[in-house]
Design an enzyme around this catalytic site. Structure first.
Site, short mmCIF file in Angstrom:
data_model
loop_
_atom_site.label_atom_id
_atom_site.label_comp_id
_atom_site.label_asym_id
_atom_site.label_seq_id
_atom_site.Cartn_x
_atom_site.Cartn_y
_atom_site.Cartn_z
CB SER A 9 -0.91 0.02 1.22
OG SER A 9 -1.51 1.30 1.32
CG HIS A 34 -4.03 -1.47 -1.70
ND1 HIS A 34 -5.15 -2.17 -2.11
CD2 HIS A 34 -4.45 -0.69 -0.66
CE1 HIS A 34 -6.18 -1.85 -1.34
NE2 HIS A 34 -5.78 -0.94 -0.45
CG ASP A 36 -5.22 2.46 0.87
OD1 ASP A 36 -6.20 1.71 0.76
OD2 ASP A 36 -4.11 2.08 1.27
CG MET A 38 -8.33 7.36 2.49
SD MET A 38 -7.41 7.42 4.04
CE MET A 38 -6.65 5.80 4.01
CG HIS A 67 -9.41 0.36 -0.67
ND1 HIS A 67 -8.84 0.14 0.57
CD2 HIS A 67 -10.74 0.38 -0.46
CE1 HIS A 67 -9.79 0.04 1.48
NE2 HIS A 67 -10.96 0.19 0.89
CG MET A 69 -11.41 3.45 1.95
SD MET A 69 -9.86 3.43 2.88
CE MET A 69 -8.71 3.50 1.52
CG MET A 138 -11.94 -2.68 4.77
SD MET A 138 -10.40 -2.37 3.87
CE MET A 138 -9.37 -1.64 5.15
N GLY A 143 -8.97 3.99 7.11
CA GLY A 143 -8.67 5.40 7.32
C GLY A 143 -7.19 5.65 7.58
CG PHE A 144 -5.77 6.79 10.23
CD1 PHE A 144 -5.10 7.97 9.96
CD2 PHE A 144 -7.11 6.85 10.60
CE1 PHE A 144 -5.75 9.20 10.06
CE2 PHE A 144 -7.78 8.07 10.71
CZ PHE A 144 -7.10 9.25 10.44
N GLY A 145 -3.12 3.74 8.16
CA GLY A 145 -2.22 2.59 8.19
C GLY A 145 -1.75 2.35 9.61
N GLY A 146 -1.08 1.23 9.81
CA GLY A 146 -0.41 0.97 11.08
C GLY A 146 -1.29 0.50 12.21
CG ASP A 176 -6.43 -2.74 2.99
OD1 ASP A 176 -5.38 -2.48 3.61
OD2 ASP A 176 -7.04 -1.92 2.29
N GLY A 177 -5.19 -4.33 6.10
CA GLY A 177 -5.13 -3.73 7.43
C GLY A 177 -4.44 -4.63 8.42
N GLY A 178 -3.28 -4.18 8.91
CA GLY A 178 -2.56 -4.96 9.92
C GLY A 178 -1.98 -6.26 9.39
N GLY A 198 0.93 -2.32 4.05
CA GLY A 198 1.49 -0.97 4.03
C GLY A 198 2.71 -0.90 4.91
#
Ligand code: DX5
Ligand code: ZN
Length: 217
Positions: A9, A34, A36, A38, A67, A69, A138, A143-146, A176-178, A198
């Site tokens: 990402s 990827h 993102d 937003m 993606h 959002m 998801m 909304g946020f990485g990390g 997607d995410g973590g 990401g």
């Protein structure tokens, strides 16, 4: 079962040097990127728009996995297709004409994906399974990485994979995410074949080794 695909990402890349972050991915022989997008409404953050994607397209041959959002994704399909998106994924949660928007994505020559948030049940996307090339689950609130991986999403992944098998469908199943090597392996064991990463990718000490391990999942 599809071979695993890693989709780094760009949100976790260098926003003052996005083209060089994309080049890091391409130079490792990774095929997907990827992106993102937003709008500050559907998610409480802003990222970049079609102009940035079009500028990146000039520097990159990567498969652009876009993606969206956005509260009103149907308004932005054509700009992102023209900007060089290869695949456009839209969330199920906002109200707009989902099936028509998926058809519009296809008519513009892109692959189409449907996305669901952690709080959205798998049943919400069930009517669209035969209309998409990808389902994106998801594994964080977008909304946020990390953020930390939501292990409670695993049954949802298993359910979608079960429907895919029962109905003999070929869509890709993306998370997607973590996502890191450990959480990706958990998702892989339940049928996931496409992994957005990401922070874990861009912060990896050895990105080549990270990508090689992902390819072997
Ligand atoms: C979250 C985005 C993700 C994000 C993932 O809103 O959709 O694609 O970049 O970041 P990590 O891999 O750091 O959780
Ligand atoms: Zn994403």
């Amino acid at each position: 079962m599809h071979a695993p695909i890693l989709a780094p990402s760009l949100l976790a890349g260098d926003h003052a040097n996005l083209a060089s972050s994309a080049a890091i991915v391409e130079q490792l022989g990774i095929a997907w990127l990827h992106l993102d997008i937003m709008d500050g409404h559907f998610v409480p953050n802003l990222s970049f728009g079609p102009q940035t994607v079009a500028a990146l397209r000039k520097h990159s041959k990567l498969f652009f996995d876009v993606h969206l959002m956005l509260d009103e994704p149907h308004r932005y399909i054509e700009p992102f297709a023209k900007a060089g998106a290869n695949q456009i994924s839209i969330h199920i949660e906002p109200s707009y004409a989902h099936a028509e928007t998926l058809a519009r994505i296809h008519s513009l020559g892109c692959k189409a994906g449907i996305v669901l948030n952690p709080g959205t049940p798998a049943s919400a996307i069930e009517p669209f399974l035969d209309k998409v090339d990808l389902v994106l689950v998801m594994t964080v609130q977008p909304g946020f990485g990390g953020q930390s991986f939501r292990r409670d999403m695993l049954p949802k992944i298993a359910q979608i994979d079960a429907w895919r098998k029962e109905r003999n469908l070929a869509f890709r199943l993306e998370v997607d995410g973590g996502i890191d090597l450990a959480t990706a392996a958990e998702c892989r064991s339940l049928g996931t074949d496409t992994f957005v990463a990401g922070t874990s990718f861009f912060a990896a000490k050895d990105r080549r080794a990270f990508a090689a391990a992902m390819a072997k999942l």
